[in-house]
Motif scaffolding. Structure first.
Motif, PDB file in Angstrom:
ATOM      1  N   ASP A 232      40.448  43.031  28.629  1.00 30.83           N
ATOM      2  CA  ASP A 232      41.101  44.086  29.413  1.00 30.83           C
ATOM      3  C   ASP A 232      40.273  44.496  30.627  1.00 30.83           C
ATOM      4  OD1 ASP A 232      43.491  44.602  27.795  1.00 30.83           O
ATOM      5  OD2 ASP A 232      42.068  45.244  26.270  1.00 30.83           O
ATOM      6  N   ASN A 233      38.958  44.451  30.517  1.00 29.52           N
ATOM      7  CA  ASN A 233      38.061  44.729  31.643  1.00 29.52           C
ATOM      8  C   ASN A 233      36.666  44.249  31.260  1.00 29.52           C
ATOM      9  OD1 ASN A 233      36.654  46.853  30.213  1.00 29.52           O
ATOM     10  ND2 ASN A 233      38.334  48.235  30.702  1.00 29.52           N
ATOM     11  N   PRO A 234      35.704  44.237  32.174  1.00 25.21           N
ATOM     12  CA  PRO A 234      34.364  43.721  31.840  1.00 25.21           C
ATOM     13  C   PRO A 234      33.694  44.480  30.711  1.00 25.21           C
ATOM     14  CG  PRO A 234      34.627  43.864  34.221  1.00 25.21           C
ATOM     15  CD  PRO A 234      35.834  44.533  33.617  1.00 25.21           C
ATOM     16  N   MET A 235      33.899  45.801  30.641  1.00 23.78           N
ATOM     17  CA  MET A 235      33.231  46.603  29.625  1.00 23.78           C
ATOM     18  C   MET A 235      33.746  46.300  28.220  1.00 23.78           C
ATOM     19  SD  MET A 235      33.633  48.167  32.696  1.00 23.78           S
ATOM     20  CE  MET A 235      34.993  49.337  32.607  1.00 23.78           C
ATOM     21  N   LYS A 236      34.973  45.790  28.107  1.00 20.70           N
ATOM     22  CA  LYS A 236      35.566  45.505  26.797  1.00 20.70           C
ATOM     23  C   LYS A 236      35.617  44.009  26.495  1.00 20.70           C
ATOM     24  CE  LYS A 236      38.456  49.662  26.925  1.00 20.70           C
ATOM     25  NZ  LYS A 236      39.839  50.197  26.930  1.00 20.70           N
ATOM     26  N   SER A 237      34.894  43.224  27.272  1.00 20.03           N
ATOM     27  CA  SER A 237      34.885  41.775  27.070  1.00 20.03           C
ATOM     28  C   SER A 237      33.930  41.389  25.944  1.00 20.03           C
ATOM     29  CB  SER A 237      34.457  41.070  28.363  1.00 20.03           C
ATOM     30  OG  SER A 237      33.108  41.381  28.666  1.00 20.03           O
ATOM     31  N   ARG A 238      33.914  40.103  25.621  1.00 24.76           N
ATOM     32  CA  ARG A 238      33.040  39.611  24.565  1.00 24.76           C
ATOM     33  C   ARG A 238      31.714  39.094  25.098  1.00 24.76           C
ATOM     34  NH1 ARG A 238      37.569  36.283  20.900  1.00 24.76           N
ATOM     35  NH2 ARG A 238      38.916  38.113  20.487  1.00 24.76           N
ATOM     36  N   PHE A 239      31.408  39.432  26.342  1.00 24.11           N
ATOM     37  CA  PHE A 239      30.096  39.072  26.881  1.00 24.11           C
ATOM     38  C   PHE A 239      29.022  39.948  26.247  1.00 24.11           C
ATOM     39  CE2 PHE A 239      32.674  37.790  30.754  1.00 24.11           C
ATOM     40  CZ  PHE A 239      32.488  36.427  30.549  1.00 24.11           C
ATOM     41  N   SER A 240      27.762  39.511  26.391  1.00 21.58           N
ATOM     42  CA  SER A 240      26.652  40.310  25.881  1.00 21.58           C
ATOM     43  C   SER A 240      26.523  41.602  26.691  1.00 21.58           C
ATOM     44  CB  SER A 240      25.344  39.522  25.971  1.00 21.58           C
ATOM     45  OG  SER A 240      24.967  39.344  27.334  1.00 21.58           O
ATOM     46  N   HIS A 241      25.742  42.551  26.175  1.00 16.42           N
ATOM     47  CA  HIS A 241      25.568  43.828  26.878  1.00 16.42           C
ATOM     48  C   HIS A 241      25.022  43.611  28.288  1.00 16.42           C
ATOM     49  CE1 HIS A 241      24.564  48.022  27.638  1.00 16.42           C
ATOM     50  NE2 HIS A 241      23.337  47.628  27.965  1.00 16.42           N
ATOM     51  N   ASP A 242      23.981  42.764  28.404  1.00 16.49           N
ATOM     52  CA  ASP A 242      23.392  42.501  29.720  1.00 16.49           C
ATOM     53  C   ASP A 242      24.395  41.847  30.658  1.00 16.49           C
ATOM     54  OD1 ASP A 242      21.037  43.625  28.980  1.00 16.49           O
ATOM     55  OD2 ASP A 242      19.928  41.746  28.745  1.00 16.49           O
ATOM     56  N   ALA A 247      28.124  41.990  35.234  1.00 16.77           N
ATOM     57  CA  ALA A 247      29.512  41.817  35.674  1.00 16.77           C
ATOM     58  C   ALA A 247      30.009  43.056  36.404  1.00 16.77           C
ATOM     59  CB  ALA A 247      30.404  41.517  34.477  1.00 16.77           C
ATOM     60  N   VAL A 248      29.570  44.230  35.954  1.00 20.97           N
ATOM     61  CA  VAL A 248      29.962  45.480  36.614  1.00 20.97           C
ATOM     62  C   VAL A 248      29.153  45.706  37.886  1.00 20.97           C
ATOM     63  CG1 VAL A 248      29.996  47.995  36.392  1.00 20.97           C
ATOM     64  CG2 VAL A 248      30.774  46.567  34.495  1.00 20.97           C
ATOM     65  N   GLU A 249      27.834  45.557  37.787  1.00 17.67           N
ATOM     66  CA  GLU A 249      26.956  45.845  38.922  1.00 17.67           C
ATOM     67  C   GLU A 249      27.248  44.948  40.127  1.00 17.67           C
ATOM     68  OE1 GLU A 249      24.848  47.950  39.868  1.00 17.67           O
ATOM     69  OE2 GLU A 249      24.242  49.127  38.119  1.00 17.67           O
ATOM     70  N   ARG A 250      27.646  43.724  39.875  1.00 20.95           N
ATOM     71  CA  ARG A 250      27.898  42.822  40.998  1.00 20.95           C
ATOM     72  C   ARG A 250      29.104  43.281  41.828  1.00 20.95           C
ATOM     73  NH1 ARG A 250      31.633  38.719  40.110  1.00 20.95           N
ATOM     74  NH2 ARG A 250      30.416  37.304  41.402  1.00 20.95           N
ATOM     75  N   LEU A 251      29.903  44.186  41.249  1.00 19.50           N
ATOM     76  CA  LEU A 251      31.075  44.686  41.968  1.00 19.50           C
ATOM     77  C   LEU A 251      30.786  45.982  42.723  1.00 19.50           C
ATOM     78  CD1 LEU A 251      33.902  44.082  39.330  1.00 19.50           C
ATOM     79  CD2 LEU A 251      33.015  42.535  41.069  1.00 19.50           C
ATOM     80  N   ARG A 252      29.543  46.462  42.643  1.00 16.61           N
ATOM     81  CA  ARG A 252      29.186  47.703  43.323  1.00 16.61           C
ATOM     82  C   ARG A 252      29.463  47.605  44.823  1.00 16.61           C
ATOM     83  NH1 ARG A 252      25.862  52.063  42.115  1.00 16.61           N
ATOM     84  NH2 ARG A 252      25.197  51.108  40.149  1.00 16.61           N
ATOM     85  N   GLU A 253      29.173  46.444  45.399  1.00 14.42           N
ATOM     86  CA  GLU A 253      29.352  46.276  46.840  1.00 14.42           C
ATOM     87  C   GLU A 253      30.818  46.357  47.263  1.00 14.42           C
ATOM     88  OE1 GLU A 253      29.516  41.622  47.871  1.00 14.42           O
ATOM     89  OE2 GLU A 253      27.656  42.186  46.859  1.00 14.42           O
ATOM     90  N   ASN A 254      31.742  46.136  46.339  1.00 20.75           N
ATOM     91  CA  ASN A 254      33.168  46.234  46.681  1.00 20.75           C
ATOM     92  C   ASN A 254      33.559  47.650  47.083  1.00 20.75           C
ATOM     93  OD1 ASN A 254      33.353  43.576  45.879  1.00 20.75           O
ATOM     94  ND2 ASN A 254      34.724  43.940  44.163  1.00 20.75           N
TER      95      ASN A 254
END
Length: 491
Positions: A232-242, A247-254
């Motif tokens: 549903d979004n990066p925070m609820k994905s199955r990726f590791s915490h880091d 994934a979120v921080e790289r979108l800060r520049e947007n």
């Protein structure tokens, strides 16, 4: 030092990602996650399912185009202009339910909502195979429009949730390729079913019925996969915490945020008051009048050139190739050179030429008429550029959701008008419809130039004013592009 961000206490007012990054240090200090490798993993997790959703959304709504030359019109005793009215029924329900879908997409988990809608329209598609008259077809087209109206806004929002602004255009092009690959696959499958019917004349099922059933079952399976595997979004994905943090921080520049589940009336009103909203809306309408006509009538246009149903189905394949190349080159160019407006004009121009060829070449010039028909398929490639324009230039989640709804409603208006230009009284040449293609796309080019001018002028004003001091993590405070004076628009 105290910041304005420290006084934000209502989670409804900020982006979903705000609290995920608020207490993090710089990404490079907290993790060894390789961003390029993470981007590849994101692509693998998202792009195949997003592509399949759009592939099926486009294929399923245009199956009727192929069914028309496979006996659907005769088998259901379709009335004059009945085929046009089926296209209108679909887009009218799409238009009416788009605001409702937009509201639901802000309130519910996006991937889960999308998956549920995909399953529902798959069931509707299966039911087409038992339609024996015109009235059930109309009802099913209405229901198809209801459920398919969730697809494009869902995919648009998910693209902005995962990718940087300069990455979004090409990724939008990836999943939008479903509109070019879909017709090619459908044409080949339809061709096979027509041959099967010819060799089995006593079969209980007509080829167009099998076509609807097959695509319906594939769509249901795809919807289940979306429910199970699309995050549903990066925070609820199955990726590791880091990996989630990166994934979120790289979108800060947007500076466009990721998601906010609270509908904000101020952002809604700001969207409606923005002149760019309505210019972009008119561009979408004007480019989708010919796109709607061509997507619904391409097989009939080719058949009216004097080809039989077998030749017609195969002669649709070059149209798909033209659309594929147009989407690929258009999204690549726009993303690499920050030139969406120029790319849209470049894609619209061949369609104008194609419309002119079909309108004014003599009827016996089949080669020229076919080339003109193929050239009209470039205009559809302008839509992913407008999708990415929204993702890049509209900040604030309610504003993005609202703008997505307006653009999709504009898309419907164009597609409702388009088939109506193909009236039975002007068959088989349909000259008024082809002249309409030339006229409305000429208007679209002028509107694109106006939009580019407004963007350049606004960026210059902001550059002259200079950067403004903002609170920490303001990029994830769900500010609109108007509220955030450090925001710069992309062309």
């Amino acid at each position: 030092m105290d910041t304005k961000a420290d006084i934000v206490v209502d989670a409804r007012d900020v982006d979903e990602a705000f609290y995920a990054v608020k207490h993090q240090k710089e990404v490079g200090e907290t993790t060894n996650v390789d961003e390029k490798r993470l981007l590849r993993r994101i692509d693998l997790k998202l792009m195949p399912l997003m592509f399949m959703c759009y592939f099926l959304q486009y294929s399923d709504k245009t199956l009727i185009n192929y069914a028309a030359v496979m006996g659907l019109i005769e088998d259901t005793n379709m009335p004059d202009n009945g085929f046009s009215h089926l296209a209108i029924a679909f887009y009218c329900s799409f238009l009416f339910f788009e605001p409702i879908q937009a509201f639901c997409l802000q309130r519910f988990p996006i991937a889960k909502w999308l998956g549920a809608n995909v399953i529902c329209w798959g069931i509707v598609l299966c039911m087409n195979c038992v339609a024996r008259s015109y009235a059930p077809l109309v009802v099913l087209r209405v229901l198809l429009g209801v459920f398919e109206s969730a697809t494009a806004p869902s995919l648009n929002l998910m693209t902005t949730m995962w990718y940087k602004r300069h990455e979004q255009t090409l990724r939008t092009g990836y999943w939008y390729q479903g509109t070019s690959i879909g017709p090619a696959v459908s044409s080949l499958i339809a061709y096979g079913f027509v041959h099967w019917a010819a060799s089995s004349p006593d079969a209980n099922f007509k080829p167009w019925q099998v076509l609807f059933l097959l695509y319906g079952l594939i769509t249901i399976v795809t919807g289940i996969l979306v429910l199970l595997f699309l995050p549903d979004n990066p925070m609820k994905s199955r990726f590791s915490h880091d990996e989630k943090i990166v994934a979120v921080e790289r979108l800060r520049e947007n500076q466009t945020g990721i998601e906010n589940k609270h509908f904000k009336w101020a952002q809604f009103r700001e969207t409606l008051a923005d002149p760019r909203t309505w210019i972009l809306s008119m561009i979408v309408v004007s480019t989708n009048i010919p796109n709607g006509a061509v997507s619904s009538f391409s097989s009939i246009i080719i058949e009216n050139f004097g080809y039989n149903q077998y030749q017609t189905l195969l002669l649709n394949l070059p149209s798909a190739a033209v659309a594929f190349v147009a989407v690929l080159l258009g999204t690549w160019w726009a993303g690499r050179y920050n030139a969406r407006g120029i790319a849209i004009i470049a894609l619209v121009t061949p369609t104008i030429i194609g419309g002119a060829l079909m309108a004014w070449l003599p009827p016996d010039n089949k080669a020229g008429l076919l080339i003109g028909n193929y050239l009209t398929n470039t205009v559809g490639a302008s839509l992913p550029l407008m999708y990415s324009w929204i993702g890049a230039n509209y900040s604030g989640h309610t504003k993005k959701v609202t703008m997505n709804a307006i653009v999709l409603m504009s898309f419907c208006v164009g597609n409702v008008i388009g088939p109506e230009t193909f009236q039975a009284k002007s068959a088989p040449a349909y000259i008024p419809a082809k002249i309409t293609i030339v006229a409305v796309l000429s208007v679209a080019i002028l509107l694109v130039l106006l939009l580019d001018y407004l963007i350049i002028r606004e960026n210059k004003k902001r550059d002259q004013a200079g950067l403004v001091d903002m609170p920490a993590n303001y990029e994830f405070m769900d500010l609109t592009d108007k509220e955030n004076r450090n925001f710069r628009y992309l062309l």
